[in-house]
Design an enzyme around this catalytic site. Sequence first.
Site, mmCIF file in Angstrom:
data_model
loop_
_atom_site.group_PDB
_atom_site.id
_atom_site.type_symbol
_atom_site.label_atom_id
_atom_site.label_comp_id
_atom_site.label_asym_id
_atom_site.label_seq_id
_atom_site.Cartn_x
_atom_site.Cartn_y
_atom_site.Cartn_z
ATOM 1 N N THR A 172 5.112 3.474 -67.103
ATOM 2 C CA THR A 172 3.883 2.917 -67.668
ATOM 3 C C THR A 172 3.448 1.677 -66.884
ATOM 4 O OG1 THR A 172 5.166 1.552 -69.189
ATOM 5 C CG2 THR A 172 4.438 3.698 -70.014
ATOM 6 N N SER A 187 10.485 2.901 -67.317
ATOM 7 C CA SER A 187 10.652 2.715 -68.758
ATOM 8 C C SER A 187 11.709 3.682 -69.273
ATOM 9 C CB SER A 187 9.342 3.002 -69.492
ATOM 10 O OG SER A 187 8.301 2.200 -68.993
ATOM 11 N N GLY A 188 12.197 3.412 -70.468
ATOM 12 C CA GLY A 188 13.159 4.334 -71.087
ATOM 13 C C GLY A 188 14.465 3.679 -71.480
ATOM 14 N N GLY A 189 14.448 2.356 -71.635
ATOM 15 C CA GLY A 189 15.667 1.611 -71.948
ATOM 16 C C GLY A 189 16.305 1.964 -73.276
ATOM 17 N N TRP A 238 9.855 -2.350 -66.974
ATOM 18 C CA TRP A 238 8.576 -1.737 -67.323
ATOM 19 C C TRP A 238 7.378 -2.677 -67.287
ATOM 20 C CZ3 TRP A 238 7.024 -3.690 -72.147
ATOM 21 C CH2 TRP A 238 8.043 -4.235 -72.940
ATOM 22 N N ASN A 256 16.290 -4.542 -71.734
ATOM 23 C CA ASN A 256 17.398 -4.574 -72.698
ATOM 24 C C ASN A 256 18.628 -3.800 -72.234
ATOM 25 O OD1 ASN A 256 15.403 -2.237 -73.481
ATOM 26 N ND2 ASN A 256 17.404 -1.616 -74.269
ATOM 27 N N ASP A 298 17.492 -6.140 -78.032
ATOM 28 C CA ASP A 298 16.313 -5.623 -77.333
ATOM 29 C C ASP A 298 15.427 -6.764 -76.835
ATOM 30 O OD1 ASP A 298 14.678 -3.657 -76.240
ATOM 31 O OD2 ASP A 298 13.412 -3.539 -78.025
HETATM 32 CA CA CA Z 1 13.427 -2.375 -74.900
#
Ligand code: CA
Length: 537
Positions: A172, A187-189, A238, A256, A298
């Site tokens: 993103t 992205s995708g943590g 991200w 995170n 997070d």
């Molecule tokens: Ca996160």
Amino acid sequence: MKKLTMAVCMAAAFPVWAAGPSEADLKQDAKTTGDVTTYGMGYDLKRHSPLKQINKSTVKNLVPVWNLSLANNQPQSQQPLMIDGVLYIATHDSTAAVDALTGRQLWKHTLEYAADLPAVICCGSHNRGVAAFEGKLFRGTLDAHVIALDMKTGKQLWRSKAQEYKDGYSITVAPLVANGLVLTGISGGEYGTRGFIDAWDPQTGKQVWRRYNIPAPGEKGSEGWPGESWKRGGAPTWLTGSYDPELDLVYWGVGNGGPWNPTTRTGDNLYVGSVIAIRPKTGEIVWHYQFSPNDPFDYDGTNELIQTELKIGGKMRKVIIQANRNGYFYVIDRTNGELLAANPFIDKINWANGIDMKTGRPIDSDLTKTIKTTPVMDKAIEIWPSALGGKNWSPMAYDSKLGLAFANTLNMGFPYKNVKQEYTRNVFYIGMEFVGFAYPQDGKRGFLKAIDPLTGKSKWQVALEIPNFAGVLSTDGGLVFTGAMTGEFQAYDSSTGKKLWQFQTGSGIVSMPITWERNGKQYVTVTSGIGGVYALY
Ligand code: CA
Ligand code: CA
């Protein structure tokens, strides 16, 4: 003879060699008011414009010139670019070129996603923007590819796969063009992924390097990642980094730890919750600073890293500043990573008792100590700020004349409880029971604040019952622009916080406004379309 004629003809008809923006255009973006060539309105990400035709006295006359439907019912979180009178606007499944003065669409390139792409990728199916360089646009896709488009026609020039979307990866982030390469994050943590930054050849789309943010076994820092945990430890990237061309360093925030349950990992977990300073040509990490070692909450360290110069102890220092999700406002020497200041910019923080300026490490509270040592908890502990942070991702602006950062901040906590969870491919993998948020008793869930970077204190603040999730833009006209979830696009006096103007756009604003001038007239552009993480709960 024929050949020569052809060559002359081509040069005259297609001035492709001059196709912008050039490297110089990108470097000067913050000063050149006739265009917006970079995410952040400058490599320093200040989101501040020297324009002042729209100012404290004239803003009351600001009216819409045109509007255009992006034909997209997902969150609009993008920052447009404006180059040579054309706006370039990305949504999750399209990229459009729009005449900046009339709103007429010049071309539109659409993306098709496979039917098994999740309908809502955390947190919302959206895109944060494009990068431009020498006649090409670059953007990421939700199925974790990077593509290049011809700026004139919208034709796709190349498409390269970064990672497998079926493993929970997506893109993103707006790419960053630095020292001739296209840099993208991932992205995708929250899906058991392993974060990285990629560099691509702008001409061919060939991957030039990849920098993983979690060391593999045997690499420096790997001792904090037992067993297979390094493969699923998060550390996503991200949000777009900032670039200092003089130092040739890119500053990129790392997100995170995964899963959030920190007992599955040990030690600090490099480079979770960190800023890494990297060489754009090679991906080499020159220095790093870790905001949130072993991060259970997070507190992605991904928020924008704005570059400025600050006088500290009588000496001018080249710094990056960040309002971190963890509630502290950081000032770091960007030449070497030395921590210069770290102060709370929100009222309530209970995960830490402060930042030790000698070691640069947070002083974990007893609550956090319990969470970091209890793999399965009987009952939840209320932690402030929440997983959304003291400030979420929507970027702040920085006015270096006033020495103030303008940020939309949050005043929320959340109940936190570690549970046991096995990894399942492409399934939310956090190892804690997420049941929502804790709210302040006075109902003020957010603020628009004017923050002094060195103290974290606010010169002024506007309390909000529904917090803002829009980016902020400041100008030499003495104005701060931002948007509300209820649809109002607003302008505030940057010295006092007094609201001077607003316009109801018809949907919530979660994007990043820009300003530019054309034919001697100043314009402001903003996209409107509600969504994002707050709208999900
Ligand atoms: Ca996160
Ligand atoms: Ca510019």
